[in-house]
Enzyme design. Structure first.
Site, short mmCIF file in Angstrom:
data_model
loop_
_atom_site.label_atom_id
_atom_site.label_comp_id
_atom_site.label_asym_id
_atom_site.label_seq_id
_atom_site.Cartn_x
_atom_site.Cartn_y
_atom_site.Cartn_z
CG ASN A 21 -0.30 10.80 -10.51
OD1 ASN A 21 -1.23 10.89 -11.29
ND2 ASN A 21 0.26 9.64 -10.19
CG MET A 98 5.03 6.08 -0.89
SD MET A 98 3.56 5.38 -1.67
CE MET A 98 3.80 3.64 -1.26
CG LEU A 101 -1.90 11.48 5.89
CD1 LEU A 101 -2.68 12.21 4.81
CD2 LEU A 101 -0.83 12.38 6.50
CG ASN A 115 -4.57 8.89 -2.17
OD1 ASN A 115 -3.43 9.22 -2.49
ND2 ASN A 115 -4.92 7.63 -2.02
CG HIS A 117 -5.56 3.19 -4.61
ND1 HIS A 117 -4.48 2.87 -3.80
CD2 HIS A 117 -6.11 2.02 -5.00
CE1 HIS A 117 -4.41 1.55 -3.69
NE2 HIS A 117 -5.39 1.02 -4.41
CD GLU A 151 -12.10 1.49 6.05
OE1 GLU A 151 -12.09 0.45 5.38
OE2 GLU A 151 -13.15 2.08 6.39
CD GLU A 182 -1.85 6.42 -11.15
OE1 GLU A 182 -1.42 7.26 -10.33
OE2 GLU A 182 -1.40 5.26 -11.21
C1 GRF Z 1 0.98 6.39 -8.52
O1 GRF Z 1 0.72 5.18 -9.17
C2 GRF Z 1 -0.09 6.69 -7.52
O2 GRF Z 1 -1.35 6.27 -7.91
C3 GRF Z 1 0.36 5.89 -6.34
O3 GRF Z 1 1.75 6.02 -6.32
C4 GRF Z 1 2.22 6.28 -7.64
C5 GRF Z 1 2.97 7.57 -7.58
O4 GRF Z 1 3.59 7.90 -8.80
N1 GRF Z 1 -0.33 6.32 -5.15
P1 GRF Z 1 4.13 9.37 -9.04
O5 GRF Z 1 5.04 9.71 -7.88
O6 GRF Z 1 2.96 10.28 -9.12
O7 GRF Z 1 4.89 9.29 -10.33
#
Ligand code: GRF
Length: 203
Positions: A21, A98, A101, A115, A117, A151, A182
């Protein structure tokens, strides 16, 4: 015709892993007409693959290793915050970051912290979203970009992208289809926020 020049927003991306991403955001921001520039990539994991990918694009990278702070989450976050201030960061994108916060950090960046998700929030907050969507028999699945609030996986939604779940989907095939979504919606959502067209209050 009047032409108003808007300064591009200075954006940092926070990662923990492969950073696909992050790459999508970096690629979008290569266009000078895009309203944001990526000035910094920070990882909490020194081994994150994404750090190499960012450096290969000429982006400044930093590591703030949470392990060196033990259980002291706020000190970890103060170190992150210092990096952002040093680089004049105006917006932060979490991209596969990961760590949870604390409310302190989230409040510092309220309305300027987003973010992605891998689910259609409010469905499937948390981890293992693809397996859970399949197990639940969901017909539709997808991804959500949202403003971060204290949250987890909550907060005002900026953009969502949907995919159909096929009867023979596995966690891997569904994850791959969602990931492509994404990569499309995150740059679009950042554009909306950077241009001031998406705000946490919708105002
Ligand atoms: C993605 O699926 C994102 O939505 C999630 O973790 C994954 C990260 O993938 N939070 P990358 O590191 O962007 O390849």
């Amino acid at each position: 015709m009047a032409f108003k020049h808007m300064a591009r927003k200075r954006v940092a991306i926070l990662i923990s892993g492969r950073g696909s991403n992050m790459v999508a955001l970096i690629e979008a921001a290569k266009d000078p007409a895009y309203p944001a520039e990526i000035v910094l990539v920070v990882s909490n994991d020194p081994a994150a693959q994404g750090l190499h990918r960012a450096a290969a694009s000429g982006i400044t990278t930093a590591v703030v290793d949470h392990k060196t702070f033990g259980r002291d989450r706020e000190s970890f976050e103060r170190a992150l915050h210092a990096e952002f201030q040093e680089h004049g960061v105006e917006l932060i994108c979490l991209a596969g970051f990961m760590r949870l916060l604390t409310p302190w950090f989230v409040r510092q960046w309220e309305g300027r912290l987003i973010n992605i998700h891998p689910a259609l929030l409010p469905a499937f907050k948390g981890l293992d979203t693809h397996a859970r969507a399949i197990a639940a028999g969901a017909r539709e699945h997808g991804a959500t970009v949202h403003f971060v609030v204290p949250e987890m996986d909550s907060g005002p939604i900026i953009l969502q992208g949907k995919v159909a779940v096929a009867p023979d989907d596995t966690e891997a095939t569904l994850a791959a289809r969602v990931l492509a979504v994404e990569h499309r919606i995150y740059p679009e959502a950042l554009r909306l926020v950077a241009e001031g067209h998406a705000t946490p209050t919708g105002a």
